[in-house]
Motif scaffolding. Structure first.
Motif, PDB file in Angstrom:
ATOM      1  N   ALA A  90      -0.801  37.658  -4.919  1.00  0.00           N
ATOM      2  CA  ALA A  90       0.017  37.510  -3.719  1.00  0.00           C
ATOM      3  C   ALA A  90       0.767  38.802  -3.393  1.00  0.00           C
ATOM      4  N   MET A  91       0.714  39.162  -2.130  1.00  0.00           N
ATOM      5  CA  MET A  91       1.517  40.275  -1.627  1.00  0.00           C
ATOM      6  C   MET A  91       2.271  39.773  -0.411  1.00  0.00           C
ATOM      7  N   GLY A  92       3.529  40.120  -0.349  1.00  0.00           N
ATOM      8  CA  GLY A  92       4.377  39.587   0.703  1.00  0.00           C
ATOM      9  C   GLY A  92       5.142  40.653   1.435  1.00  0.00           C
ATOM     10  N   TRP A  93       5.633  40.257   2.584  1.00  0.00           N
ATOM     11  CA  TRP A  93       6.560  41.073   3.366  1.00  0.00           C
ATOM     12  C   TRP A  93       7.880  40.320   3.472  1.00  0.00           C
ATOM     13  N   PHE A  94       8.943  41.065   3.243  1.00  0.00           N
ATOM     14  CA  PHE A  94      10.298  40.539   3.397  1.00  0.00           C
ATOM     15  C   PHE A  94      11.052  41.491   4.311  1.00  0.00           C
ATOM     16  N   ARG A  95      12.189  41.053   4.812  1.00  0.00           N
ATOM     17  CA  ARG A  95      13.010  41.938   5.628  1.00  0.00           C
ATOM     18  C   ARG A  95      14.481  41.679   5.349  1.00  0.00           C
ATOM     19  N   GLN A  96      15.272  42.708   5.599  1.00  0.00           N
ATOM     20  CA  GLN A  96      16.702  42.588   5.381  1.00  0.00           C
ATOM     21  C   GLN A  96      17.434  43.326   6.490  1.00  0.00           C
ATOM     22  N   ALA A  97      18.213  42.568   7.234  1.00  0.00           N
ATOM     23  CA  ALA A  97      19.045  43.137   8.288  1.00  0.00           C
ATOM     24  C   ALA A  97      20.425  43.454   7.719  1.00  0.00           C
ATOM     25  N   PRO A  98      21.167  44.352   8.346  1.00  0.00           N
ATOM     26  CA  PRO A  98      22.497  44.697   7.838  1.00  0.00           C
ATOM     27  C   PRO A  98      23.393  43.479   7.702  1.00  0.00           C
ATOM     28  N   GLY A  99      24.010  43.333   6.543  1.00  0.00           N
ATOM     29  CA  GLY A  99      24.928  42.237   6.305  1.00  0.00           C
ATOM     30  C   GLY A  99      24.264  40.901   6.021  1.00  0.00           C
ATOM     31  N   LYS A 100      22.951  40.890   5.922  1.00  0.00           N
ATOM     32  CA  LYS A 100      22.227  39.639   5.669  1.00  0.00           C
ATOM     33  C   LYS A 100      21.416  39.742   4.386  1.00  0.00           C
ATOM     34  N   GLU A 101      21.038  38.582   3.866  1.00  0.00           N
ATOM     35  CA  GLU A 101      20.215  38.551   2.675  1.00  0.00           C
ATOM     36  C   GLU A 101      18.762  38.872   3.023  1.00  0.00           C
ATOM     37  N   ARG A 102      18.039  39.319   2.009  1.00  0.00           N
ATOM     38  CA  ARG A 102      16.616  39.574   2.196  1.00  0.00           C
ATOM     39  C   ARG A 102      15.919  38.243   2.465  1.00  0.00           C
ATOM     40  N   GLU A 103      15.061  38.221   3.482  1.00  0.00           N
ATOM     41  CA  GLU A 103      14.387  36.977   3.841  1.00  0.00           C
ATOM     42  C   GLU A 103      12.873  37.147   3.872  1.00  0.00           C
ATOM     43  N   GLN A 141       0.838  42.970  11.171  1.00  0.00           N
ATOM     44  CA  GLN A 141       0.768  43.220  12.604  1.00  0.00           C
ATOM     45  C   GLN A 141       1.866  42.413  13.276  1.00  0.00           C
ATOM     46  N   MET A 142       2.738  43.101  13.964  1.00  0.00           N
ATOM     47  CA  MET A 142       3.892  42.445  14.584  1.00  0.00           C
ATOM     48  C   MET A 142       3.800  42.595  16.096  1.00  0.00           C
ATOM     49  N   ASN A 143       3.645  41.473  16.780  1.00  0.00           N
ATOM     50  CA  ASN A 143       3.548  41.452  18.235  1.00  0.00           C
ATOM     51  C   ASN A 143       4.742  40.712  18.821  1.00  0.00           C
ATOM     52  N   SER A 144       4.948  40.902  20.113  1.00  0.00           N
ATOM     53  CA  SER A 144       6.042  40.225  20.828  1.00  0.00           C
ATOM     54  C   SER A 144       7.354  40.375  20.075  1.00  0.00           C
ATOM     55  N   LEU A 145       7.656  41.591  19.695  1.00  0.00           N
ATOM     56  CA  LEU A 145       8.853  41.845  18.887  1.00  0.00           C
ATOM     57  C   LEU A 145      10.121  41.536  19.659  1.00  0.00           C
ATOM     58  N   LYS A 146      11.109  41.059  18.914  1.00  0.00           N
ATOM     59  CA  LYS A 146      12.408  40.690  19.475  1.00  0.00           C
ATOM     60  C   LYS A 146      13.498  41.518  18.797  1.00  0.00           C
ATOM     61  N   PRO A 147      14.628  41.690  19.446  1.00  0.00           N
ATOM     62  CA  PRO A 147      15.724  42.435  18.795  1.00  0.00           C
ATOM     63  C   PRO A 147      16.119  41.849  17.449  1.00  0.00           C
ATOM     64  N   GLU A 148      16.000  40.554  17.295  1.00  0.00           N
ATOM     65  CA  GLU A 148      16.358  39.926  16.012  1.00  0.00           C
ATOM     66  C   GLU A 148      15.363  40.213  14.904  1.00  0.00           C
ATOM     67  N   ASP A 149      14.261  40.869  15.220  1.00  0.00           N
ATOM     68  CA  ASP A 149      13.320  41.311  14.190  1.00  0.00           C
ATOM     69  C   ASP A 149      13.756  42.634  13.565  1.00  0.00           C
ATOM     70  N   THR A 150      14.799  43.245  14.104  1.00  0.00           N
ATOM     71  CA  THR A 150      15.290  44.508  13.575  1.00  0.00           C
ATOM     72  C   THR A 150      15.763  44.339  12.137  1.00  0.00           C
ATOM     73  N   ALA A 151      15.220  45.156  11.237  1.00  0.00           N
ATOM     74  CA  ALA A 151      15.536  45.059   9.813  1.00  0.00           C
ATOM     75  C   ALA A 151      14.770  46.151   9.064  1.00  0.00           C
ATOM     76  N   VAL A 152      15.102  46.290   7.800  1.00  0.00           N
ATOM     77  CA  VAL A 152      14.258  47.066   6.886  1.00  0.00           C
ATOM     78  C   VAL A 152      13.224  46.097   6.329  1.00  0.00           C
ATOM     79  N   GLN A 187      12.019  51.042   8.139  1.00  0.00           N
ATOM     80  CA  GLN A 187      12.923  50.529   9.163  1.00  0.00           C
ATOM     81  C   GLN A 187      12.154  50.145  10.419  1.00  0.00           C
ATOM     82  N   VAL A 188      12.435  48.957  10.923  1.00  0.00           N
ATOM     83  CA  VAL A 188      11.920  48.503  12.217  1.00  0.00           C
ATOM     84  C   VAL A 188      13.120  48.210  13.110  1.00  0.00           C
ATOM     85  N   THR A 189      13.148  48.861  14.254  1.00  0.00           N
ATOM     86  CA  THR A 189      14.236  48.653  15.201  1.00  0.00           C
ATOM     87  C   THR A 189      13.645  48.249  16.541  1.00  0.00           C
TER      88      THR A 189
END
Length: 121
Positions: free
Chosen positions: A33-46, A79-90, A116-118
């Motif tokens: 298994a290989m996964g992708w996680f993200r972490q926005a400022p002030g939030k936990e890694r999800e 592959q990330m499509n239809s990106l939203k501002p809430e997708d901003t994270a490392v 970083q994705v902004t």
């Protein structure tokens, strides 16, 4: 030991697309298994997505993101499509020495340095 290097992050407008790559080297095994996680400022890694023999996605990205892998290149893509501002994270790539589609960061053994994705509105 497994080394993971992510690439492909950047700045994109809302509605745009990006493709992240994660190149694995070292003692890797196809279809672990290989996964992708993200972490926005002030939030936990999800959890974002995971792939083994199949794939699983977080509800927040389902239908917009696609995870895939090329075992010959030891590379996983997001592959990330239809990106939203809430997708901003490392965004972090992770490797698990298991075949389970695990969503918990604690089940992953190796991590990349992050990219970083902004997404601007």
């Amino acid at each position: 030991q497994v080394q993971l290097v992510e690439s492909g992050g950047g700045l994109v407008q809302a509605g745009g697309s990006l493709r992240l790559s994660c190149a694995a080297s070292g003692r890797t095994f196809s279809n672990y298994a290989m996964g992708w996680f993200r972490q926005a400022p002030g939030k936990e890694r999800e959890f974002v997505a995971v792939i083994s023999w199949s794939a699983s996605y977080a509800n927040s990205v389902k239908g917009r993101f696609t995870i895939s892998r090329d075992n010959a290149k030891n590379t996983v893509y997001l592959q990330m499509n239809s990106l939203k501002p809430e997708d901003t994270a490392v965004y972090y790539c992770a490797y698990s020495s298991r075949y389970d589609l695990t969503l918990s960061p604690a089940q992953y053994d190796y991590w990349g340095q992050g990219t970083q994705v902004t997404v601007s509105s």
